[in-house]
Design a protein around this motif. Structure first.
Motif, mmCIF file in Angstrom:
data_model
loop_
_atom_site.group_PDB
_atom_site.id
_atom_site.type_symbol
_atom_site.label_atom_id
_atom_site.label_comp_id
_atom_site.label_asym_id
_atom_site.label_seq_id
_atom_site.Cartn_x
_atom_site.Cartn_y
_atom_site.Cartn_z
ATOM 1 N N VAL A 27 1.153 6.330 11.796
ATOM 2 C CA VAL A 27 2.441 6.898 11.388
ATOM 3 C C VAL A 27 2.443 8.413 11.501
ATOM 4 N N LEU A 28 1.328 9.031 11.087
ATOM 5 C CA LEU A 28 1.260 10.497 11.109
ATOM 6 C C LEU A 28 0.868 11.056 12.466
ATOM 7 N N SER A 68 -4.439 6.876 2.443
ATOM 8 C CA SER A 68 -4.678 5.499 2.859
ATOM 9 C C SER A 68 -5.186 4.634 1.713
ATOM 10 N N ARG A 69 -5.760 5.254 0.695
ATOM 11 C CA ARG A 69 -6.289 4.503 -0.441
ATOM 12 C C ARG A 69 -5.276 4.382 -1.575
ATOM 13 N N SER A 99 0.687 1.344 -2.683
ATOM 14 C CA SER A 99 2.124 1.435 -2.440
ATOM 15 C C SER A 99 2.887 0.861 -3.634
ATOM 16 N N VAL A 100 3.963 1.528 -4.047
ATOM 17 C CA VAL A 100 4.765 1.071 -5.193
ATOM 18 C C VAL A 100 5.506 -0.216 -4.847
ATOM 19 N N ASN A 101 6.028 -0.292 -3.606
ATOM 20 C CA ASN A 101 6.803 -1.456 -3.215
ATOM 21 C C ASN A 101 5.916 -2.642 -2.837
ATOM 22 N N ALA A 102 4.837 -2.390 -2.061
ATOM 23 C CA ALA A 102 3.986 -3.483 -1.597
ATOM 24 C C ALA A 102 2.863 -3.805 -2.564
ATOM 25 N N SER A 103 2.602 -2.867 -3.491
ATOM 26 C CA SER A 103 1.534 -3.053 -4.483
ATOM 27 C C SER A 103 0.156 -3.226 -3.812
ATOM 28 N N LYS A 104 -0.050 -2.552 -2.668
ATOM 29 C CA LYS A 104 -1.342 -2.589 -1.986
ATOM 30 C C LYS A 104 -1.469 -1.346 -1.084
ATOM 31 N N PHE A 154 -2.063 0.706 2.417
ATOM 32 C CA PHE A 154 -1.725 0.406 3.809
ATOM 33 C C PHE A 154 -2.931 0.579 4.752
ATOM 34 N N GLY A 155 -3.973 1.284 4.324
ATOM 35 C CA GLY A 155 -5.150 1.456 5.172
ATOM 36 C C GLY A 155 -5.080 2.695 6.045
#
Length: 299
Positions: free
Chosen positions: A21-22, A2-3, A6-11, A13-14
């Motif tokens: 999701v999991l 969670s920390r 993300s490569v695409n969002a550059s942030k 997700f928490g």
């Protein structure tokens, strides 16, 4: 995870989205973090409700002082609680006094029979038949006759059932019947001193401690051998026979009357002596062991 950025969002997700999701509960993660944190003080369960005016340590000291000052011995927690309440003005719960005395082994040591213990460090079996018989009685229910009694006599050497008797009234005379049957079967009569050298192991039931019973076996020359009080294993041969009798011929059956019980136990006696195999006899039946011994003596 969670920390992580993300490569695409550059942030990140928490934690909430990652757990969704999991399909993993967040509460488990928070619990693991709490247990591993150095600054978390574990919660120790304590006494619920208001704190007592007198701590356990002070109350325990008062209990010890009361026991030391008492002129009597072997008193239980009720008398200690009453004296604390009446003489010392200490008003506490009786169950609290019981708990403290139990935890610190201050309860009465005289709950068992006084005197020197009877240490059963020997054996109750004998090397030869007709040296000791064991006898005991059991009660079972019938439809028409109510509760009826079954008395038996069993040899302590080879487990041979020498006598069995069913009766409505389980008095001293009914208890004597299997002994008389055994004497007739083993010695041929019930005359005076016919059982000289034979001991009879029994418990302290009213049938066996009555004057009539003791005088009759004395007439036959049989020595009374009473089991230790509250130690049924010292009459274990008769007790084990009764267990086998109930398991094999009594339990699971509905008896209409005394006559049906009598027929069933007599049939069981014959079947037991002929076919019941005992480990102590090398898995021979009592009758086989008795016959093998007679053949050995005759050889």
């Amino acid at each position: 995870m969670s920390r992580a950025i993300s490569v695409n969002a550059s942030k990140p997700f928490g934690l909430q989205r990652v757990c969704q999701v999991l399909g993993f509960p967040r509460s488990t993660i928070y619990a693991v973090r709490a247990r591993t944190a150095d600054n978390v003080v574990p919660i120790i369960p304590g006494r619920r409700g208001p704190k007592p005016k007198m701590p356990d340590a002070d109350l325990l000291k008062a209990i010890r002082d009361d026991l030391a000052a008492s002129p009597f011995i072997g008193e239980g927690h009720r008398k200690v609680w009453a004296r604390l309440r009446i003489l010392s003005g200490i008003r506490v719960s009786r169950t609290r006094v019981l708990r403290l005395m139990r935890e610190h082994r201050l309860l009465s040591p005289h709950r068992r029979a006084p005197g020197e213990p009877n240490l059963h460090d020997g054996r109750i079996t004998t090397d030869c038949p007709n040296e000791m018989w064991g006898t005991d009685g059991v009660r079972i229910a019938t439809v028409d006759d109510g509760m009826v009694w079954i008395f038996s006599a069993v040899d302590h050497c080879d487990g041979m059932c020498t006598g069995i008797h069913a009766a409505k009234i389980g008095d001293r005379f009914a208890a004597l019947e299997p002994i008389a049957q055994g004497l007739l079967g083993e010695f041929g009569c019930v005359a005076a001193d016919v059982g000289r050298g034979l001991s009879l192991r029994m418990d302290h039931g009213s049938q066996y401690t009555s004057d009539d019973f003791r005088e009759q076996i004395k007439f036959w020359g049989i020595a009374a051998s009473y089991a230790f009080v509250a130690e049924p294993q010292t009459n274990g041969v008769a007790e084990r026979f009764n267990r086998t009798l109930k398991e094999q011929a009594i339990h699971g059956r509905i008896f209409s009357n005394l006559e049906e019980v009598r027929t069933a136990v007599v049939a069981f006696k014959d079947r037991y002596n002929r076919d019941w195999r005992l480990e102590k006899l090398g898995f021979m039946s009592p009758l086989e062991a008795r016959q093998a011994r007679l053949m050995k003596l005759a050889a």
